[in-house]
Motif scaffolding. Structure first.
Motif, PDB file in Angstrom:
ATOM      1  N   LYS A 163       0.823  -1.218   0.000  1.00  0.00           N
ATOM      2  CA  LYS A 163       0.000   0.000   0.000  1.00  0.00           C
ATOM      3  C   LYS A 163       0.856   1.268   0.000  1.00  0.00           C
ATOM      4  N   GLY A 164       2.144   1.124   0.345  1.00  0.00           N
ATOM      5  CA  GLY A 164       2.966   2.318   0.548  1.00  0.00           C
ATOM      6  C   GLY A 164       2.471   3.108   1.740  1.00  0.00           C
ATOM      7  N   ASP A 165       2.018   2.389   2.760  1.00  0.00           N
ATOM      8  CA  ASP A 165       1.384   3.002   3.938  1.00  0.00           C
ATOM      9  C   ASP A 165       2.321   2.843   5.141  1.00  0.00           C
ATOM     10  N   GLY A 166       3.019   3.919   5.486  1.00  0.00           N
ATOM     11  CA  GLY A 166       3.980   3.837   6.591  1.00  0.00           C
ATOM     12  C   GLY A 166       5.312   3.275   6.158  1.00  0.00           C
ATOM     13  N   ALA A 167       5.351   2.774   4.932  1.00  0.00           N
ATOM     14  CA  ALA A 167       6.581   2.214   4.350  1.00  0.00           C
ATOM     15  C   ALA A 167       6.663   2.700   2.907  1.00  0.00           C
ATOM     16  N   ILE A 168       7.857   2.731   2.363  1.00  0.00           N
ATOM     17  CA  ILE A 168       8.009   3.109   0.957  1.00  0.00           C
ATOM     18  C   ILE A 168       7.401   2.002   0.103  1.00  0.00           C
ATOM     19  N   PHE A 169       6.562   2.380  -0.854  1.00  0.00           N
ATOM     20  CA  PHE A 169       5.892   1.406  -1.716  1.00  0.00           C
ATOM     21  C   PHE A 169       6.913   0.473  -2.366  1.00  0.00           C
ATOM     22  N   SER A 170       6.712  -0.820  -2.177  1.00  0.00           N
ATOM     23  CA  SER A 170       7.617  -1.802  -2.784  1.00  0.00           C
ATOM     24  C   SER A 170       6.908  -3.141  -2.916  1.00  0.00           C
ATOM     25  N   ALA A 191      -2.362 -16.899   1.069  1.00  0.00           N
ATOM     26  CA  ALA A 191      -3.477 -16.383   0.272  1.00  0.00           C
ATOM     27  C   ALA A 191      -3.091 -15.080  -0.430  1.00  0.00           C
ATOM     28  N   TYR A 192      -2.437 -14.170   0.304  1.00  0.00           N
ATOM     29  CA  TYR A 192      -2.021 -12.902  -0.309  1.00  0.00           C
ATOM     30  C   TYR A 192      -1.014 -13.158  -1.432  1.00  0.00           C
ATOM     31  N   LEU A 193      -0.120 -14.092  -1.209  1.00  0.00           N
ATOM     32  CA  LEU A 193       0.870 -14.446  -2.231  1.00  0.00           C
ATOM     33  C   LEU A 193       0.171 -15.033  -3.462  1.00  0.00           C
ATOM     34  N   GLY A 194      -0.834 -15.869  -3.191  1.00  0.00           N
ATOM     35  CA  GLY A 194      -1.603 -16.440  -4.293  1.00  0.00           C
ATOM     36  C   GLY A 194      -2.252 -15.359  -5.139  1.00  0.00           C
ATOM     37  N   GLU A 195      -2.826 -14.367  -4.504  1.00  0.00           N
ATOM     38  CA  GLU A 195      -3.450 -13.258  -5.243  1.00  0.00           C
ATOM     39  C   GLU A 195      -2.426 -12.474  -6.049  1.00  0.00           C
ATOM     40  N   VAL A 196      -1.256 -12.272  -5.452  1.00  0.00           N
ATOM     41  CA  VAL A 196      -0.179 -11.552  -6.143  1.00  0.00           C
ATOM     42  C   VAL A 196       0.154 -12.254  -7.469  1.00  0.00           C
ATOM     43  N   TYR A 197       0.309 -13.588  -7.428  1.00  0.00           N
ATOM     44  CA  TYR A 197       0.657 -14.326  -8.653  1.00  0.00           C
ATOM     45  C   TYR A 197      -0.532 -14.404  -9.610  1.00  0.00           C
ATOM     46  N   TYR A 198      -1.716 -14.587  -9.070  1.00  0.00           N
ATOM     47  CA  TYR A 198      -2.911 -14.692  -9.922  1.00  0.00           C
ATOM     48  C   TYR A 198      -3.156 -13.389 -10.690  1.00  0.00           C
ATOM     49  N   GLN A 199      -2.936 -12.269  -9.995  1.00  0.00           N
ATOM     50  CA  GLN A 199      -3.199 -10.961 -10.613  1.00  0.00           C
ATOM     51  C   GLN A 199      -1.969 -10.345 -11.267  1.00  0.00           C
ATOM     52  N   GLY A 200      -0.791 -10.951 -11.043  1.00  0.00           N
ATOM     53  CA  GLY A 200       0.437 -10.405 -11.617  1.00  0.00           C
ATOM     54  C   GLY A 200       0.817  -9.067 -11.028  1.00  0.00           C
ATOM     55  N   ARG A 201       0.713  -8.951  -9.713  1.00  0.00           N
ATOM     56  CA  ARG A 201       1.062  -7.699  -9.038  1.00  0.00           C
ATOM     57  C   ARG A 201       2.548  -7.718  -8.669  1.00  0.00           C
ATOM     58  N   GLY A 202       3.366  -7.114  -9.537  1.00  0.00           N
ATOM     59  CA  GLY A 202       4.799  -7.048  -9.260  1.00  0.00           C
ATOM     60  C   GLY A 202       5.566  -8.284  -9.668  1.00  0.00           C
ATOM     61  N   VAL A 203       4.869  -9.258 -10.201  1.00  0.00           N
ATOM     62  CA  VAL A 203       5.494 -10.485 -10.742  1.00  0.00           C
ATOM     63  C   VAL A 203       4.762 -10.828 -12.031  1.00  0.00           C
ATOM     64  N   PRO A 204       5.400 -11.617 -12.911  1.00  0.00           N
ATOM     65  CA  PRO A 204       4.659 -12.064 -14.096  1.00  0.00           C
ATOM     66  C   PRO A 204       3.430 -12.869 -13.666  1.00  0.00           C
ATOM     67  N   THR A 205       2.309 -12.617 -14.323  1.00  0.00           N
ATOM     68  CA  THR A 205       1.076 -13.338 -13.981  1.00  0.00           C
ATOM     69  C   THR A 205       1.294 -14.834 -14.106  1.00  0.00           C
ATOM     70  N   ASP A 206       0.906 -15.554 -13.059  1.00  0.00           N
ATOM     71  CA  ASP A 206       1.005 -17.022 -13.066  1.00  0.00           C
ATOM     72  C   ASP A 206      -0.273 -17.552 -12.411  1.00  0.00           C
ATOM     73  N   VAL A 207      -1.296 -17.725 -13.266  1.00  0.00           N
ATOM     74  CA  VAL A 207      -2.611 -18.120 -12.777  1.00  0.00           C
ATOM     75  C   VAL A 207      -2.555 -19.445 -12.027  1.00  0.00           C
TER      76      VAL A 207
END
Length: 244
Positions: A163-170, A191-207
């Motif tokens: 979120k870049g909330d209290g920390a530098i967005f990364s 679960a959060y990691l699963g969403e990251v890969y499913y949606q391709g947030r900061g990583v190549p999408t890997d459904v």
């Protein structure tokens, strides 16, 4: 009766509490021996008496007496006693929650590297419990708790980075902390990691990888993962339709 040293009294209490070393398990005897050790100023015995009164072991539950024992133990600078006092006030076991008092005790425990207390301080800053919201201070305490191995703090750190909330967005650091938490058994981190890969947030999408992680978490009764899967495919994952 022989004259026992304070350490002998403490060990006799532990043997009675656990039923070890040819000793019959007896909460009554544990209370007796730890009571004697506590009278001689044994900080851990005083703490254990507090736990027994908090849990109602060999005596009725009595949060007031538990607090008194924890206070005596805290007087010996025993970190676990600081933390338990924090719990009593945070959870409102002595009346309504007193976040100011909880913070005071958690802060002392956190100073002795008690990871759960560090996590709670972060939560209190982030959720504005007894103080204004301060995401920077929340980040500081979640980071301290995570470095001390507290899994829920790792997940929260990941969220703050994303979120870049209290920390530098990364996204990179968010993924790092979700992975650390997942590796240590956190189903929410998984679960959060699963969403990251499913949606391709900061990583190549890997459904496939995303679904697999969400399914692993869902199989361990993680409601966030179950709801995410139902959202992805409400036919395939219909069994999760009523998850709150």
């Amino acid at each position: 009766e022989p004259s026992y040293t304070v350490d002998q009294l403490f060990r006799m209490g532990m043997n009675a509490y656990k039923g070890e070393n040819n000793t019959t398990q007896s909460y009554a005897d544990a209370l007796k021996w730890w009571g004697r050790a506590g009278e001689k100023g044994h900080g851990v015995a005083l703490y254990n008496l507090g736990i027994m009164h908090k849990n109602g072991e060999g005596t009725k539950k009595d949060y007031g007496r538990a607090r008194d024992y924890f206070l005596k133990s805290a007087g010996k600078k025993y970190a676990n006693a600081f933390e338990q006092l924090g719990h009593l006030y945070y959870d409102g076991l002595l009346g309504k929650p007193d976040y100011q008092e909880a913070y005071r005790w958690y802060e002392q425990a956190a100073g002795q590297k008690k990871a759960f207390s560090q996590f709670r301080l972060g939560l209190m800053h982030y959720k504005a419990l007894g103080r204004p919201k301060d995401a920077l201070k929340a980040y500081y305490w979640f980071d301290e708790a995570a470095k001390n191995g507290f899994v829920d703090a790792m997940v929260n750190l990941g969220v703050l980075y994303e979120k870049g909330d209290g920390a530098i967005f990364s996204r990179e650091k968010a993924i790092y902390w979700y992975q650390q938490a997942a590796d240590k058994g956190s189903t929410l981190g998984m679960a959060y990691l699963g969403e990251v890969y499913y949606q391709g947030r900061g990583v190549p999408t890997d459904v496939n990888k995303g679904i697999a992680l969400l399914e692993q978490a869902a199989a361990k009764n993680q409601p966030y993962a179950q709801k995410a899967l139902y959202k992805i495919d409400n036919i395939r994952y219909i069994k999760y339709r009523n998850v709150k």
